[in-house]
Design a protein around this motif. Structure first.
Motif, PDB file in Angstrom:
ATOM      1  N   CYS A  22     -30.776  40.606  23.688  1.00 19.52           N
ATOM      2  CA  CYS A  22     -30.441  39.281  24.219  1.00 19.52           C
ATOM      3  C   CYS A  22     -31.674  38.394  24.259  1.00 19.52           C
ATOM      4  O   CYS A  22     -31.669  37.272  23.737  1.00 19.52           O
ATOM      5  N   LEU A  25     -32.933  37.525  20.770  1.00 22.60           N
ATOM      6  CA  LEU A  25     -32.138  36.536  20.054  1.00 22.60           C
ATOM      7  C   LEU A  25     -32.313  35.146  20.648  1.00 22.60           C
ATOM      8  O   LEU A  25     -32.388  34.148  19.925  1.00 22.60           O
ATOM      9  N   LEU A  28     -35.537  33.885  19.433  1.00 21.19           N
ATOM     10  CA  LEU A  28     -35.423  33.495  18.033  1.00 21.19           C
ATOM     11  C   LEU A  28     -34.727  32.153  17.903  1.00 21.19           C
ATOM     12  O   LEU A  28     -35.125  31.296  17.103  1.00 21.19           O
ATOM     13  N   TRP A  29     -33.699  32.008  18.689  1.00 27.34           N
ATOM     14  CA  TRP A  29     -32.958  30.755  18.629  1.00 27.34           C
ATOM     15  C   TRP A  29     -33.833  29.591  19.033  1.00 27.34           C
ATOM     16  O   TRP A  29     -33.810  28.520  18.418  1.00 27.34           O
ATOM     17  N   ILE A  31     -37.072  29.505  18.796  1.00 28.92           N
ATOM     18  CA  ILE A  31     -38.042  29.264  17.728  1.00 28.92           C
ATOM     19  C   ILE A  31     -37.385  28.508  16.593  1.00 28.92           C
ATOM     20  O   ILE A  31     -37.969  27.593  16.008  1.00 28.92           O
ATOM     21  N   ASN A  32     -36.185  28.902  16.321  1.00 28.16           N
ATOM     22  CA  ASN A  32     -35.522  28.237  15.222  1.00 28.16           C
ATOM     23  C   ASN A  32     -35.263  26.771  15.533  1.00 28.16           C
ATOM     24  O   ASN A  32     -35.333  25.926  14.646  1.00 28.16           O
ATOM     25  N   ARG A  35     -38.172  24.589  14.767  1.00 35.19           N
ATOM     26  CA  ARG A  35     -38.507  24.315  13.374  1.00 35.19           C
ATOM     27  C   ARG A  35     -38.078  22.924  12.983  1.00 35.19           C
ATOM     28  O   ARG A  35     -36.936  22.543  13.169  1.00 35.19           O
ATOM     29  N   VAL A  52     -42.439  35.009  16.079  1.00 35.07           N
ATOM     30  CA  VAL A  52     -41.343  35.976  16.204  1.00 35.07           C
ATOM     31  C   VAL A  52     -41.883  37.313  16.692  1.00 35.07           C
ATOM     32  O   VAL A  52     -41.263  37.990  17.516  1.00 35.07           O
TER      33      VAL A  52
ATOM     34  N   SER B 265     -39.794  41.634  12.012  1.00 33.67           N
ATOM     35  CA  SER B 265     -39.950  40.308  12.604  1.00 33.67           C
ATOM     36  C   SER B 265     -40.361  39.299  11.542  1.00 33.67           C
ATOM     37  O   SER B 265     -39.972  38.133  11.605  1.00 33.67           O
ATOM     38  N   ASN B 272     -35.069  32.747   9.716  1.00 34.80           N
ATOM     39  CA  ASN B 272     -34.701  32.026  10.935  1.00 34.80           C
ATOM     40  C   ASN B 272     -33.749  30.857  10.766  1.00 34.80           C
ATOM     41  O   ASN B 272     -32.886  30.652  11.592  1.00 34.80           O
ATOM     42  N   ILE B 275     -30.034  30.912  11.802  1.00 34.24           N
ATOM     43  CA  ILE B 275     -29.448  31.097  13.124  1.00 34.24           C
ATOM     44  C   ILE B 275     -28.984  29.749  13.628  1.00 34.24           C
ATOM     45  O   ILE B 275     -29.637  29.099  14.423  1.00 34.24           O
ATOM     46  N   PHE B 283     -22.778  37.109  20.494  1.00 37.29           N
ATOM     47  CA  PHE B 283     -23.077  38.080  21.537  1.00 37.29           C
ATOM     48  C   PHE B 283     -21.928  39.044  21.776  1.00 37.29           C
ATOM     49  O   PHE B 283     -22.122  40.185  22.085  1.00 37.29           O
TER      50      PHE B 283
END
Lengths: 156, 366
Positions: A22, A25, A28-29, A31-32, A35, A52, B265, B272, B275, B283
């Motif tokens: 969790c 992710l 990551l979200w 971070i994304n 961008r 990451v 990673s 990336n 996503i 989830f």
């Protein structure tokens, strides 16, 4: 947490794993989202990779909690880095520092050098936060660290 | 006689309160000598001495330790001395002096077979030798149990034992005697349940009973236990013998795991942009799908375990390799839902690293 509802069988490993996934992710979200360009420049990718990686480490450490010395070291490192960037989470820092102070009273006790010291140094470099640990604690931390690394690898 | 005893008891009780730091041993000796003088003078048995100091000293000092002073007179001495401040020595010691009930002592003596064997005549010789040998013996059991009729001997030996106890302050272990008392039987004494943070180590026959070596031995055993755990964790380590090689294996394993995580990673970082989906839908079936994706993910690391990650210079090279290897995997994952598969593949195994390739494949999949 939805994944926790689905977690079955072994209680601790799935929760650590699910917590890690969790958090990872979510990171990551985030971070994304940050961008801006979809550039394929190597530098951009490298920077994202580092982020990451840090996110993976931190999410793993937070999934474990402050119970382990290596997780505390990772979180402290992250907080210090954040402090440099200007965002300091005071609450967490105080919690972790308190934990570290409590536990490291024993941890800073240097053990006698019995086993090969070069290997001990190598281990200390590998395991985060292993610099100031004596041999027995270092071995225990290594064991837990290996466990968590395997869950990390299997979750990804 | 009684006033003398009372005064003596009171003086004893008062004096310890003053000193709380290191000089109790000397005070002990003085008090003990004084006490020793008293019974022979009066000719009365020690029981008379017991009555008064018991009541008075207990009242004066034993407010927190009264229970322990009564019930555990013997083991209380070393226990308190090490555990609490030195102040606690004194009440418990006074509890010893008072000897609330000789029967208790006799019972304790009967319990510890070591002392059961010792008669009273050789006590004087055995007690000092025992105390000298028992540098580590926190419980001054020999002295205590021998004291029933020979209170004087007890009083003499007690301070010496206590002094030694005080000297070795950094107590990590208590030695369960298997060796060390040559004149007594080699039966090990079972310690009472003490809630102390001490490590109880059994000193086996033929091993040094020095405090340092005991501490080292305990530490070595701890380290060996952890090494065994690690050996079980790391696959293939159980066959190797020798700590150095095992440690090398462990280090290699940790390094490979870290590299794996780094590679994953890295792949995730390049993937990336994909996503963008609804994370809630992600989830929900995530836990189940993760398990499924595990298999495919584990395959890929095995395929190229040793690819060195030398930065992004080689990334483009790797892309093509990955593509070739992962097209079949990619195709396999297309069977399930698009959302979930995409996330799965993202999480489990990404084929291409470049964003351009990803976008192409996205278009293909969608």
């Amino acid at each position: 947490m939805n994944p926790k509802r689905f977690s079955s069988s072994t209680w601790p490993s799935t929760t650590v794993k699910s917590r890690f996934t969790c958090g990872f992710l979510r990171a990551l979200w985030r971070i994304n989202r940050q961008r801006r360009t979809t550039s394929a420049s190597s530098r951009e990718i490298r920077r994202r990779y580092l982020r990451v990686k840090v996110a993976a480490d931190v999410s793993m450490a937070s999934a474990v909690g402050s119970r382990r010395a290596w997780s505390r070291a990772i979180l402290l490192r992250k907080i210090r880095n954040q402090g440099q960037n200007g965002t300091v989470r005071v609450r967490r820092m105080s919690n972790i520092l308190g934990m570290m102070r409590k536990r490291n009273i024993r941890g800073n006790y240097k053990c006698t050098e019995e086993v090969g010291t070069c290997q001990a140094e190598q281990l200390r470099k590998l395991v985060p936060g292993g610099e100031e640990m004596d041999m027995c604690n270092l071995l225990g931390e290594t064991a837990h660290y290996i466990e968590c690394l395997t869950t990390q690898g299997s979750a990804c | 006689m009684e006033p003398n005893l009372g005064t003596i008891a009171r003086s004893i009780s008062i004096r310890p309160n003053r000193e709380e730091t290191g000089l109790e041993s000397l005070q002990f000796r003085e008090e003990i000598h004084r006490l020793m003088i008293v019974p022979p003078e009066n000719g009365s048995s020690f029981t008379a001495l017991l009555e008064l100091p018991e009541t008075q000293a207990m009242e004066l000092l034993h407010s927190p330790h009264s229970d322990k002073g009564v019930t555990v007179p013997l083991s209380g001495v070393p226990l308190h001395g090490i555990n609490d401040d030195h102040k606690s020595y004194l009440p418990s010691f006074n509890g010893n002096l008072t000897f609330p009930s000789n029967k208790v002592l006799i019972e304790r003596a009967a319990k510890f077979s070591v002392f059961a064997s010792g008669e009273h005549s050789p006590e004087t010789s055995s007690v000092p030798s025992d105390s000298s040998a028992n540098l580590e013996k926190v419980k001054s059991e020999p002295a205590d149990t021998d004291s029933n009729p020979n209170s004087s001997q007890l009083l003499v030996s007690d301070p010496t034992v206590n002094i030694k106890n005080q000297r070795s302050e950094k107590r990590k272990e208590r030695e369960k005697k298997g060796k060390g008392c040559t004149k007594k039987t080699k039966i090990e004494i079972s310690q009472d349940a003490e809630k102390l943070p001490y490590v109880h180590v059994r000193a086996r026959r033929g091993q040094a009973t020095d405090s340092h070596s005991l501490a080292e031995r305990a530490r070595r055993e701890k380290i060996n236990a952890r090494m065994k755990l690690l050996q079980e964790l790391v696959p293939g380590c159980s066959k190797i013998s020798g700590t150095a090689l095992v440690l090398d294996e462990i280090i290699n394993h940790v390094q490979s795991l870290q590299r794996q995580v780094e590679l994953l990673s890295m792949r995730l970082a390049s993937v990336n942009p994909r996503i963008d989906f609804n994370l809630d839908s992600l989830f929900a079936p995530e836990s189940g799908s993760l398990v499924d994706s595990n298999f495919s993910s584990m395959v890929s690391p095995l395929l190229w375990p040793e690819i060195p990650f030398n930065g992004n210079r080689q990334q483009h090279q790797q892309q093509w390799n990955f593509d070739a290897l992962h097209r079949p995997l990619w195709g396999r994952e297309e069977d399930s839902h698009t959302f979930i598969t995409m996330e799965n593949s993202l999480l489990s195994y990404d084929s291409a690293n470049s964003a351009s390739l990803h976008s192409n494949q996205l278009k293909m999949e969608l």
